[in-house]
Design an enzyme around this catalytic site. Structure first.
Site, PDB file in Angstrom:
ATOM      1  N   ASP A 335     -59.311  -5.480 -56.188  1.00 27.73           N
ATOM      2  CA  ASP A 335     -58.652  -5.849 -54.949  1.00 27.73           C
ATOM      3  C   ASP A 335     -58.363  -7.355 -54.937  1.00 27.73           C
ATOM      4  O   ASP A 335     -59.211  -8.160 -55.337  1.00 27.73           O
ATOM      5  CB  ASP A 335     -59.572  -5.471 -53.779  1.00 27.73           C
ATOM      6  N   GLU A 370     -54.693  -5.767 -58.478  1.00 26.60           N
ATOM      7  CA  GLU A 370     -53.772  -5.951 -57.358  1.00 26.60           C
ATOM      8  C   GLU A 370     -53.366  -7.420 -57.446  1.00 26.60           C
ATOM      9  O   GLU A 370     -54.168  -8.305 -57.102  1.00 26.60           O
ATOM     10  CB  GLU A 370     -54.448  -5.647 -56.015  1.00 26.60           C
TER      11      GLU A 370
END
Length: 658
Positions: A335, A370
């Site tokens: 993330d 990401e």
């Protein structure tokens, strides 16, 4: 209790050796560390860790066994302007704890203080760490090692995926146990996915502001203890063993397990957030701070972890190895992964990236970034080093714009369909580096992409200000799920076109769980705080036709060599040809704009025919013995034809019979 001994500085955390437990804690700036043990009645016993090796405090306690609950109190100066926020009144979670018992509530006793340290003791309400034994029998478990070129990722939430599944035993719905149940294994195999990517399963907390609104953090991107499985998803008392059993069952079915992990911020939030762990252990080392001791908020979550600090980097690497060695996971999705490369500016050769690439265990895992955060220079799509793959938002936006808005050229669509070579074909990276997606947990579901023009996030309690307002969605003339039959048919064709683009494009496709059977979040494109039927998959009312269509595409993907080889397509190599409405090579003008009618010939024998316009039209197929194939063969597409009568926003796939 026997006296505590010096013990060893490694391994990190609490390690049981069959006779006792070795405890370690990193703190560069602490002056004293107390190990706090709790019995069954919650009574606390404090013991100073007696030894320090460099910045690792450690001690060994004989006759301590698995199940022992513990935490830490860390002593040192209170000097927030210098980044020091020590407060021994607060019980702290071990950043390397393998299990955490209890949840963080909205209570002022978690506040650490502002000008002076808060003196209220929080031990009675604080989560407690639990010692575990590493004694799981994996038998002959083996990682599937699915080649990147054959990988199809299925992104899912542990609870939301199964908590309403009528064919699962009620007691395991929404848990780790359900993931490995034969019902779900059979479903995954029918669908054809190779890799199950789970939203965060590590122990997390809900933000106090959500708790005050009667909401919770559903997605789990608010980490508290990155080594510990969150027990809220466990049907049994032993969350880790339950998860291990699920991984083992998935591996036996040839399915990989990828974890979404959060190493960019923690649940301690901004300066006025709760003191739970790292803030009280060594705030100055764990976080990026300004010269005034305030948190750099490059994540939008109040703080940013400093993974360029050698010991913090070592903690993250050890955590990743733990998940691979102890839980046999096959990969990670990171993330806000730009934070991993901050030094503090983003560096493609940052120390953490180099360490992962050099690690004999981690370098063999599937690693997915990401590739953005909200800090300076935070958007880094295409600039991560091998062996990382990356979420490709260029693909998502291009697919939606081409099919739903008609404002994208054939050339730009083709670039995205061909794994965005302009972005990823550098430094030896393969096409699989592009993680292609049309939807993800963050944003609209597929059904909502074709049903809503605007986000509808009122239930989140932020007056619909949260969530992206740039979605490239299209409601086909009616806002909301309920629409006339003709609108519903147009939406169906658009959904089929988007799925075909996703699953038959070069690169690595990622399918959002529920898109294959029409799941809707009623226009909520930021459902991070909705742990309720809005986000849970509705298995009773799933669209079986859409499921069959999606599964057929995934299985078709395996038959097309151009999509399996993981090599960049080159002009004239037989992998791809780009043809116009007449079945001829695209002209220069058709590349630049065109009428959005396109034919893509793959591996010479498969033909994808696209009509992304609002008009019905005929497309002349190139010379060959073409047959429409399932799931496209049927009333709308003749079994054999030299001309395709293409509906608006229509797509068909043909195979050449020899």
């Amino acid at each position: 209790m026997a006296p505590i001994r010096s013990g060893k500085p490694q391994p990190l955390g609490a390690s049981y050796d069959g006779k006792g437990v070795n405890f370690t804690l990193f703190s560069q700036h602490a002056e004293r560390v107390e190990l706090c043990l709790f019995d069954e009645k919650g009574r606390e016993k404090r013991i100073d860790l007696p030894a320090r090796s460099g910045d690792i405090w450690h001690g060994y306690l004989p006759a301590i066994h698995p199940g022992q609950r513990y935490g830490y109190r860390v002593h040192g100066p209170w000097a927030p302007a210098q980044g020091k926020r020590f407060n021994p009144a607060k019980l702290l979670v071990d950043p390397c704890a393998h299990q955490v018992e209890g949840e963080v509530c909205d209570d002022p006793r978690f506040q650490c203080g502002e000008e002076i340290p808060d003196a209220a003791d929080n031990a009675s309400i604080a989560p407690k760490c639990v010692v575990l034994a590493d004694d799981f029998d994996w038998e002959d478990d083996a990682a599937p090692h699915v080649p990147w070129g054959s990988t199809v990722i299925y992104e899912a939430h542990v609870r939301g995926l199964t908590c309403q599944h009528p064919d699962l035993p009620p007691e395991i719905r929404g848990t780790y146990a359900a993931l490995g149940h034969p019902v779900m294994i059979h479903y995954f195999q029918q669908l054809g996915i190779t890799s199950l990517e789970l939203l965060p399963v590590a122990c997390f907390a809900s933000e106090p502001r959500l708790l005050r609104m009667g909401l919770t953090n559903y997605w789990g991107y608010n980490p508290l203890a990155c080594y510990a499985l969150d027990t809220r998803y466990a049907a049994s008392q032993n969350a880790r063993e339950e998860f291990q059993l699920a991984v083992k069952a998935l591996h036996q079915a040839g399915i990989e397990v990828i974890l979404d992990v959060v190493f960019n911020h923690t649940a301690e939030l901004e300066e006025t957030g709760p003191m739970l762990s790292m803030r009280g252990i060594d705030n100055q080392s764990y976080y990026w701070l300004t010269e005034q001791g305030e948190y750099q908020n490059w994540t939008g979550c109040g703080n940013t972890q400093n993974l360029s600090h050698p010991q913090v980097m070592a903690w993250a690497l050890d955590c990743l190895r733990y998940w691979v060695e102890v839980c046999h996971v096959d990969g990670f999705r990171f993330d806000l992964a730009t934070v991993l490369g901050r030094t503090p500016d983003y560096q493609r050769d940052a120390p953490l990236f180099q360490a992962i690439a050099a690690d004999p265990l981690l370098s063999k895992c599937k690693l997915i970034a990401e590739p953005w955060d909200i800090g300076p220079g935070g958007y880094q799509v295409g600039d991560f080093p091998w062996p990382f793959a990356e979420w490709n938002d260029h693909f998502r936006d291009a697919a939606r714009r081409y099919w739903l808005h008609g404002d994208l050229s054939n050339g730009e669509f083709a670039r995205r369909f061909a794994a965005s070579s302009d972005v990823f074909q550098r430094d030896g990276r393969p096409p699989s580096s592009s993680i292609n997606l049309i939807t993800a947990h963050d944003g609209f579901t597929l059904r909502d992409v074709v049903s809503f023009n605007q986000k509808h996030n009122e239930a989140n309690g932020e007056d619909n200000r949260d969530g992206s307002s740039s979605n490239f969605s299209h409601n086909h003339g009616v806002e909301g799920l309920h629409a006339p039959l003709l609108v519903t048919e147009h939406r169906r064709r658009s959904a089929h076109a988007l799925l075909t683009t996703l699953l038959l494009a070069q690169g690595t496709p990622m399918l959002l769980a529920g898109d294959e059977h029409g799941h809707s979040q009623h226009g909520n494109n930021n459902a991070y705080c909705q742990d309720n039927p809005l986000t849970w998959l509705d298995w009773l009312h799933c669209d079986s036709g859409l499921f069959s269509f999606t599964a057929a595409l995934i299985h078709l993907r395996r038959r097309i060599p151009a999509l399996q080889s993981d090599r960049w397509w080159q002009e004239g190599d037989g992998n791809v040809e780009w043809l116009n409405q007449q079945g001829k090579p695209l002209s220069a003008s058709e590349w630049q704009q065109g009428a959005h009618r396109l034919q893509i010939r793959l591996s010479q024998h498969w033909l994808i025919v696209l009509n992304a316009t609002e008009e019905v039209c005929d497309l002349i197929l190139p010379q060959g013995n073409w047959h429409a194939i399932p799931p496209f063969a049927g009333d709308d597409n003749p079994i054999r034809s030299t001309v395709w009568h293409g509906a608006a926003h229509g797509v068909c796939v043909f195979q050449e019979k020899t």
